[in-house]
Design a protein around this motif. Structure first.
Motif, mmCIF file in Angstrom:
data_model
loop_
_atom_site.group_PDB
_atom_site.id
_atom_site.type_symbol
_atom_site.label_atom_id
_atom_site.label_comp_id
_atom_site.label_asym_id
_atom_site.label_seq_id
_atom_site.Cartn_x
_atom_site.Cartn_y
_atom_site.Cartn_z
ATOM 1 N N ASP A 1 9.728 21.539 85.618
ATOM 2 C CA ASP A 1 9.859 22.558 86.660
ATOM 3 C C ASP A 1 9.946 21.934 88.041
ATOM 4 N N ASP A 2 9.355 20.762 88.214
ATOM 5 C CA ASP A 2 9.391 20.126 89.532
ATOM 6 C C ASP A 2 10.630 19.256 89.719
ATOM 7 N N GLY A 3 11.544 19.316 88.710
ATOM 8 C CA GLY A 3 12.788 18.562 88.816
ATOM 9 C C GLY A 3 12.711 17.153 88.282
ATOM 10 N N GLU A 4 11.537 16.717 87.885
ATOM 11 C CA GLU A 4 11.374 15.357 87.355
ATOM 12 C C GLU A 4 11.715 15.339 85.862
ATOM 13 N N GLU A 5 12.183 14.195 85.394
ATOM 14 C CA GLU A 5 12.436 14.019 83.971
ATOM 15 C C GLU A 5 11.120 13.763 83.237
ATOM 16 N N VAL A 6 10.950 14.418 82.063
ATOM 17 C CA VAL A 6 9.771 14.197 81.227
ATOM 18 C C VAL A 6 10.249 13.895 79.811
ATOM 19 N N THR A 7 9.558 12.992 79.160
ATOM 20 C CA THR A 7 9.866 12.642 77.768
ATOM 21 C C THR A 7 8.799 13.264 76.870
ATOM 22 N N LEU A 8 9.251 14.065 75.910
ATOM 23 C CA LEU A 8 8.342 14.808 75.052
ATOM 24 C C LEU A 8 8.544 14.412 73.595
ATOM 25 N N VAL A 9 7.449 14.394 72.835
ATOM 26 C CA VAL A 9 7.520 14.228 71.387
ATOM 27 C C VAL A 9 7.801 15.601 70.786
ATOM 28 N N ILE A 10 8.998 15.757 70.201
ATOM 29 C CA ILE A 10 9.411 17.073 69.687
ATOM 30 C C ILE A 10 9.544 17.092 68.165
ATOM 31 N N GLY A 11 9.213 15.981 67.497
ATOM 32 C CA GLY A 11 9.300 15.953 66.046
ATOM 33 C C GLY A 11 10.633 15.428 65.562
ATOM 34 N N GLY A 12 10.725 15.222 64.242
ATOM 35 C CA GLY A 12 11.942 14.702 63.659
ATOM 36 C C GLY A 12 12.479 15.600 62.569
ATOM 37 N N ASP A 13 13.756 15.385 62.214
ATOM 38 C CA ASP A 13 14.311 16.118 61.095
ATOM 39 C C ASP A 13 14.218 15.324 59.792
ATOM 40 N N ARG A 14 13.521 14.185 59.844
ATOM 41 C CA ARG A 14 13.247 13.393 58.652
ATOM 42 C C ARG A 14 11.777 12.956 58.671
ATOM 43 N N LEU A 15 11.225 12.758 57.473
ATOM 44 C CA LEU A 15 9.831 12.309 57.348
ATOM 45 C C LEU A 15 9.735 11.320 56.193
ATOM 46 N N LEU A 16 9.057 10.217 56.434
ATOM 47 C CA LEU A 16 8.810 9.237 55.382
ATOM 48 C C LEU A 16 7.476 8.559 55.676
#
Length: 575
Positions: free
Chosen positions: A485-500
């Protein structure tokens, strides 16, 4: 009164009237002789009786174990206070079985359970005679006859002919079973549940050969429904006619409602409090419900399950569910609202289910706010086999598979196919040594352009007590960059479409309740083609309880740049 008690306490203890020594016997022979002799006498008359019967009791104790040619010598020394009886025994050679004639006649002659029992007979020519072993085997034949429905069974001959001079004992054991009875009609009060509902649980069809185990299985099945507080199934052998044994079934209804409050803690979900309301029998059709509210800081939830028995109250059930849950997946806060229906069918070790769930899920994070609807038909298949107690087995294997799909044409916002599989394996190497293995596999197939429309609960995450230890709960997953919201870039853990994920653990039991563990977990929740293993390794201490092991593990995320140790606390069965 106090003066009298004090005076009694001050009196000297009565001197021992008779001291007994026994020489010449060891092990079982000595233990049996002492048991036959009994405790030393405490009155002059009891001492006289003891001395009079001592020789006979020692001889009888030895004969019970096959020693009929014993030489028993008694030596008595009298003294003013204590007499001393010295018993010296030369047991001689034991009597052994000579001719052993064990016969079964009647219908039991062709019964395989009797054939197996005779094959396991301990009465073998040349073996040392033991009257207790003989009597136990004789009773086992009689008891088996009762359990298998041979209610007219009798021994036409049951004797041991002992020849002490020759050292041989001939056994004659003839059991006449007569005809085997069959199950007769079953009578019970049908006001609690509708007629026919319990029929699939009954293992006693009219005309089938009588077997006590079938009664026990039926009683256990009825008890497991939860409909009844007490179940008593009894054969009426005295009322048997034409070879049929009628049965009576007494059913006592369970409490209509039960409420349980629970508290717990794990490092994944932190402290939690739960409230569960159960109604095991709502109506005569066998419907039941369970409502559960659970609060924890990580994932508060509420769930209602309504159960409808179909062809079998235990093995074929339709479930209607409603669920609300607030959960944290990686850096995403998710709120799920779900309605579902599921049919579960059990056949032996296998359980299969068909399901349909309507899921509304919204998720938020810095720079991210989304909501989607999914209509997901699915199918699952599972199997679990184990040796020993379920909460702490000595060995076992479990496998679980699930497939779900969504289509925009059928009401989902996204077209997807989701596949998951879980495995568990436990093997005991030796008495104190055990290995535990675990594996999790998953994949979601969807268009690349819709990847960001996949809700957190349909993505895959790793990390935590039941995943990769050394990492926090659901902290491992694919990362993506968003504008906050403040215009800064943020890196988030959003999960994967694969699991092992794979896990290996060695456990050493110090005693019945305590054990230590060494483990290594590895894997990743990732998008296709971006696998990067995270590894956690460590050690733990487990305390085994009736509801499962309390596990305190200390793990290190060894693949991190700056690894630090993390505690993991959990409770429950590993299998």
């Amino acid at each position: 009164m106090l003066i009298v008690l004090a005076a009694l306490c001050a009196l000297p203890a009565r001197a021992q009237l008779l001291a007994v020594t026994l020489d010449g016997l060891d092990g079982e022979l000595r233990e049996n002789a002492l048991a036959w002799l009994g405790d030393p006498p405490n009155t002059p008359q009891a001492r006289t009786n003891y001395l009079y019967s001592a020789r006979r009791k020692v001889e009888q104790s030895l004969q019970a174990l096959g020693y009929y040619r014993a030489d028993v010598d008694l030596n008595l020394k009298r003294a003013p206070d204590t007499w001393t009886l010295s018993i010296t025994v030369e047991p001689g050679e034991p009597v052994v079985y000579g001719n052993v004639d064990v016969r079964i006649s009647g219908d039991a002659d062709t019964d395989p359970t009797f054939t197996k029992l005779l094959q396991q007979s301990p009465l073998k020519p040349g073996e040392v005679l033991n009257h207790a072993v003989y009597e136990k085997f004789r009773r086992s034949i009689s008891n088996l006859g009762q359990r298998r429905g041979y209610f007219d069974g009798v021994f036409s001959e049951a004797r041991i002919a002992v020849e002490p001079v020759s050292g041989l004992a001939d056994v004659s054991l003839h059991y006449e079973s007569g005809s085997r009875f069959v199950f007769g009609p079953l009578s019970y009060d049908q006001d609690i549940v509708k007629p026919g509902l319990l029929e699939p649980l009954l293992q006693t069809p009219v005309g089938e050969p009588y077997e006590q185990q079938k009664l026990q299985e039926t009683q256990a099945r009825l008890q497991r429904t939860g409909y009844f507080s007490t179940v008593i199934l009894r054969p009426q052998a005295n009322a048997a006619t034409d070879g049929q044994v009628p049965l009576t079934l007494d059913l006592f209804p369970a409490k209509r409602h039960s409420i349980n409050v629970g508290v717990g803690f794990s490092t994944d979900t932190q402290e939690r409090v739960s409230l569960t309301w159960r109604t095991p029998r709502i109506n005569r059709h066998g419907h039941s419900q369970e409502s559960r509210l659970q609060y924890s800081r990580i994932n508060p939830s509420g769930r209602v399950t309504y159960n409808i028995p179909l062809s079998d109250p235990l093995n074929d059930v339709l479930q209607l569910t409603a669920r609300v849950e607030d959960n944290e997946f990686g850096d995403l806060d998710s709120i799920q609202q779900e309605l579902g229906t599921r049919r579960e069918i059990k056949r032996g070790e296998w359980v299969r289910s068909y399901s349909l769930r309507a899921l509304n899920e919204s998720w938020k994070a810095q720079g991210l706010d989304r909501e989607n609807d999914y209509l997901l038909p699915g199918f699952s298949l599972s199997q679990r086999v184990h040796r020993g107690a379920l909460v702490n087995p000595t060995g076992g294997f479990s496998q679980w598979y699930r497939v779900e799909l969504g289509s925009q044409e059928l009401g989902s916002d996204v077209d997807l196919l989701r596949l998951t599989a879980d495995y568990g394996f436990i093997h005991t190497l030796a008495e104190r040594h055990r290995l535990v293995f675990r594996g999790d596999i998953g994949a979601v197939f969807l268009d690349a352009g819709e990847r960001d429309q996949l809700a957190p609960s349909l993505n895959f995450f790793a990390g935590g007590n039941q995943s990769i230890r050394g990492y926090s709960y659901q902290s491992i997953g694919n990362e993506a960059t968003f504008i906050a919201d403040d215009g800064e870039e943020v890196t988030l853990v959003i999960g994967g479409d694969r699991l092992l994920i794979g896990s290996a653990e060695y456990q050493y039991s110090f005693n019945k309740n305590w054990r230590g563990a060494l483990f290594i977990d590895a894997g990743d929740a990732f998008d296709e083609g971006q696998f990067e293993a995270s590894v956690g390794a460590g050690f733990g201490v487990h305390y085994v309880t009736p509801i499962g092991a309390i596990r305190l593990d200390l793990a290190n995320p060894v693949t991190d740049d700056n690894p630090s140790w993390r505690f993991h606390l959990s409770i429950g069965a590993e299998f």
